[in-house]
Structures are given as structure tokens and as C-alpha cells.
Design a protein around this motif. Structure first.
Motif, mmCIF file in Angstrom:
data_model
loop_
_atom_site.group_PDB
_atom_site.id
_atom_site.type_symbol
_atom_site.label_atom_id
_atom_site.label_comp_id
_atom_site.label_asym_id
_atom_site.label_seq_id
_atom_site.Cartn_x
_atom_site.Cartn_y
_atom_site.Cartn_z
ATOM 1 N N LYS A 96 -14.781 -22.953 -64.906
ATOM 2 C CA LYS A 96 -16.600 -22.444 -65.165
ATOM 3 C C LYS A 96 -16.222 -23.207 -66.780
ATOM 4 C CE LYS A 96 -19.110 -18.147 -67.245
ATOM 5 N NZ LYS A 96 -18.271 -18.664 -68.481
ATOM 6 N N ILE A 97 -14.901 -22.648 -67.370
ATOM 7 C CA ILE A 97 -15.012 -23.213 -69.035
ATOM 8 C C ILE A 97 -14.531 -24.960 -68.782
ATOM 9 C CG2 ILE A 97 -13.569 -23.501 -70.664
ATOM 10 C CD1 ILE A 97 -11.366 -20.999 -70.072
ATOM 11 N N ASP A 99 -16.134 -26.655 -66.332
ATOM 12 C CA ASP A 99 -17.422 -27.096 -66.533
ATOM 13 C C ASP A 99 -19.016 -27.258 -67.489
ATOM 14 O OD1 ASP A 99 -16.519 -27.409 -63.512
ATOM 15 O OD2 ASP A 99 -17.636 -25.673 -62.961
ATOM 16 N N GLU A 100 -19.127 -26.272 -68.170
ATOM 17 C CA GLU A 100 -18.534 -26.305 -69.335
ATOM 18 C C GLU A 100 -19.186 -27.243 -70.446
ATOM 19 O OE1 GLU A 100 -20.581 -23.245 -73.392
ATOM 20 O OE2 GLU A 100 -18.583 -22.490 -71.593
ATOM 21 N N VAL A 295 -15.107 -15.317 -72.572
ATOM 22 C CA VAL A 295 -16.166 -16.183 -71.809
ATOM 23 C C VAL A 295 -16.145 -15.496 -70.372
ATOM 24 C CG1 VAL A 295 -14.837 -18.338 -72.994
ATOM 25 C CG2 VAL A 295 -13.487 -17.132 -70.515
ATOM 26 N N SER A 298 -19.794 -14.445 -71.685
ATOM 27 C CA SER A 298 -20.730 -15.853 -72.660
ATOM 28 C C SER A 298 -20.346 -16.622 -73.114
ATOM 29 C CB SER A 298 -20.221 -15.454 -74.004
ATOM 30 O OG SER A 298 -20.880 -13.764 -74.645
ATOM 31 N N SER A 299 -21.358 -17.790 -72.789
ATOM 32 C CA SER A 299 -20.219 -19.229 -72.673
ATOM 33 C C SER A 299 -19.983 -19.577 -73.907
ATOM 34 C CB SER A 299 -22.078 -20.126 -72.327
ATOM 35 O OG SER A 299 -22.483 -20.197 -73.895
ATOM 36 N N ILE A 300 -19.219 -20.739 -73.767
ATOM 37 C CA ILE A 300 -18.823 -21.060 -75.217
ATOM 38 C C ILE A 300 -19.810 -21.492 -75.643
ATOM 39 C CG2 ILE A 300 -17.131 -23.065 -75.891
ATOM 40 C CD1 ILE A 300 -15.426 -23.235 -73.121
ATOM 41 N N TYR A 301 -20.158 -22.625 -75.555
ATOM 42 C CA TYR A 301 -21.888 -23.110 -76.538
ATOM 43 C C TYR A 301 -21.992 -21.822 -77.538
ATOM 44 C CZ TYR A 301 -25.836 -24.513 -77.741
ATOM 45 O OH TYR A 301 -26.377 -25.572 -78.861
ATOM 46 N N GLU A 302 -22.067 -20.154 -76.404
ATOM 47 C CA GLU A 302 -23.020 -19.192 -77.726
ATOM 48 C C GLU A 302 -22.185 -18.876 -78.215
ATOM 49 O OE1 GLU A 302 -25.761 -17.789 -73.698
ATOM 50 O OE2 GLU A 302 -23.850 -17.055 -73.832
#
Length: 308
Positions: A96-97, A99-100, A295, A298-302
Motif C-alpha cells: 500500500k505504501i 503503490d501510493e 499509514v 491515513s495516506s502518506i499524502y494526508e
């Protein structure tokens, strides 16, 4: 090395480089690497802010097979608190990490924090997943105790661009003090085999580096350390000692002082993701007290663009 260099900060002191390793990386990785390094300098100077970190540092186990006196892994109470109930970072969470990060074109990833990555049996496969996702500056730091010939072969073919051997010694008796639980002669043989295998197979990458933290155990060996390692690896580097308050102040080199003007570039460059999913803006021992998200939630971006 001037005594003025012995400040107690995480600042790095480049001791010696054979050839210009940045030029090697640009030749091997092309224009994209050069552009990434320009952004790295710009964010370090606070001249730009990126929408996603340039560098994702992932801790996969939270554990180490050594108990070094300069590290929290060498302090019983801190080691237990640091990785309590930790298991290896779940592979699905890892993907998941990745892919983001792929969506945002993140260029750089590493497989270490305050742990030993070679404890992870599927490390090489995880590195390959990152390489296939488009990461092109892929970094591994290891104490080299578990660097068998088989793992050397797998790592050199996995896509890593830099491997950092954290050794801190050039004599067997010194190594016994700074790398408790390790075997200097075995580690030396492992590193020599890695470099010989790389040369035999005409590989420019990964860039090999040996590092030394300047502590009271190593401060009198700086020049000897350089001479011992400089013909073995591409880069020899020294790092200033950073004490863990209340625990390792006695390991400071004599005459060391706190640099009160130091500011860290890390929060503008990277995120650190721990094996339990916690995200920190800092890769030092103090990072565990600066958690800004997880993570799993939340997303890394967030997290990167949030107020935390």
C-alpha cells in the motif's frame, strides 16, 4: 579532522570519496537522478516544498541483532519500549505504501531506521517491489553481520543503488566495544566478498559506503579508519555523535559540544515509517516521540500535508 567538527549533532562529515559517487549515479540513472538531487538541495534550503516526500525511509522489523552502546538498541529499557510487540511490517501494508508513492513518483526509498534490515527474510523481494514501482534511489544500511554470499548475490541483483555498512571500527578490539554481539573478522570478510563480487560482475552499483560515528571509542582512530577502509569501498564517511539524553552522554568524545545552531532538513525531505505503521518526520532516536500519523489510518499524502 579539526576538533571543531566534534559537535553533538547528526551532521555528517564526508571523509573520503573515490571518484565522485554522484557522477557515477547520474551516469547510471540518468537525468531523473540529477533532477531529484536538485530538488533535494532546494528543499534542504527551504526554497521549495514538495507535495509528497522525496524520500521514504521504512523500518521493517524494529529489531537488531546487535546491542551497540551508542544506540537505543543497546539500552535494555529503550530497546524494549522501542519495538514492544513488533512484528515485521505487514507485506500488504508495505505494498500500500509503495503503490501510493508510485502515484506521486517518489524517487528514493530506504530499508532501515534503527533496525537491522537483513533480519527480514524477504528483504530482497521487497526491494524488487520498490524498484519495479519506479523508485530509482534505493538505499540499504546494514551492520553486515548477516551479509552471506547468497544475500550478496541477491542484493546486487535487487536494484539497490547504495549500501551503507555501519561499522565504526577498523580494529577487532574496538569493534568489540562499539558493536556488541558482532564478529569483526566475519563482518570484514562479508564486506570484502560483497565488494569483490560487485567488481567481478562489473557492477557500478550499488555505491558502497562505510560509516563511523565519532564517539569516545572512535575519535582517536579517524585517520586510521580512513586508511583501513578507503581501498575497500567507494566512500568513507564520519557522522557526529548524538547522545540519547539520560543514557549515552558518557559516550561523547572528549571536547564535543552541542551545536545549538543546528537545524535538521529531514522534515522537509522525508518521512520515516515504522514497522507498526507509525509515521515520524525524524530518523533519529527521538523520532519515536514525534509521531504524526499512521499509514494504517491515513495516506502518506494526508500526513505529509497535514497540520501534525
Amino acid at each position: 579532522m579539526d576538533s571543531r567538527d566534534l559537535v553533538e549533532t547528526p551532521r555528517r562529515i564526508h571523509g573520503q570519496r573515490k571518484d565522485d559517487t554522484e557522477k557515477i549515479l547520474i551516469r547510471q540513472l540518468g537525468h531523473r537522478y540529477a533532477e531529484y538531487r536538485k530538488k533535494w538541495v532546494a528543499v534542504s534550503k527551504r526554497n521549495m516544498v514538495t507535495e509528497f516526500p522525496l524520500y521514504v525511509q521504512i523500518e521493517h522489523t524494529g529489531k537488531c541483532n546487535l546491542q551497540c552502546p551508542t544506540c537505543l538498541q543497546g539500552i535494555d529499557s529503550l530497546r524494549e519500549e522501542y519495538s514492544r510487540n513488533f512484528t515485521a511490517l505487514d507485506i500488504d501494508l508495505y505494498k500500500k505504501i509503495i503503490d501510493e508513492a508510485k502515484v506521486y513518483g517518489c524517487p528514493s526509498i530506504s530499508f532501515h531506521n534503527n533496525d537491522e534490515p537483513l533480519l527480514l527474510n524477504d528483504l530482497e523481494e521487497r526491494i524488487r517491489i520498490a524498484a519495479d514501482a519506479g523508485f530509482f534511489d534505493i538505499i540499504l544500511t546494514t551492520n553486515a553481520t548477516l551479509l552471506t554470499p547468497e544475500r550478496t548475490r541477491k542484493l546486487i541483483g535487487s536494484g539497490i543503488t547504495k549500501i551503507n555498512f555501519s561499522i565504526d571500527a577498523c580494529r577487532e578490539e574496538d569493534y568489540a566495544l562499539v558493536r556488541r554481539g558482532g564478529d569483526f573478522n566475519k563482518v570484514l570478510a562479508n564486506i570484502d566478498h560483497f565488494c569483490e563480487y560487485k567488481k567481478k560482475n562489473n557492477k557500478q552499483l550499488p555505491i558502497t559506503r562505510v560509516t563511523c560515528v565519532i564517539s569516545r571509542f572512535t575519535v582517536d582512530r579517524i585517520e586510521e579508519f580512513k586508511r583501513f577502509w578507503e581501498d575497500r569501498v567507494d566512500t568513507v564517511e564520519f557522522q557526529n555523535f548524538q547522545a540519547i539524553k539520560g543514557h549515552t552522554e558518557d559516550v561523547r568524545p572528549e571536547g564535543a559540544k552541542v551545536d545549538k545552531t543546528f537545524t535538521c532538513n529531514g522534515p522537509w525531505q522525508q518521512v520515516v515509517i515504522r514497522a507498526n505503521g507509525d509515521v515520524a518526520p525524524c530518523c533519529s532516536f527521538y523520532g519515536t516521540g514525534m509521531i504524526v500519523g499512521n499509514v494504517k489510518d491515513s495516506s502518506i499524502y494526508e500526513i505529509w500535508n497535514g497540520d501534525g
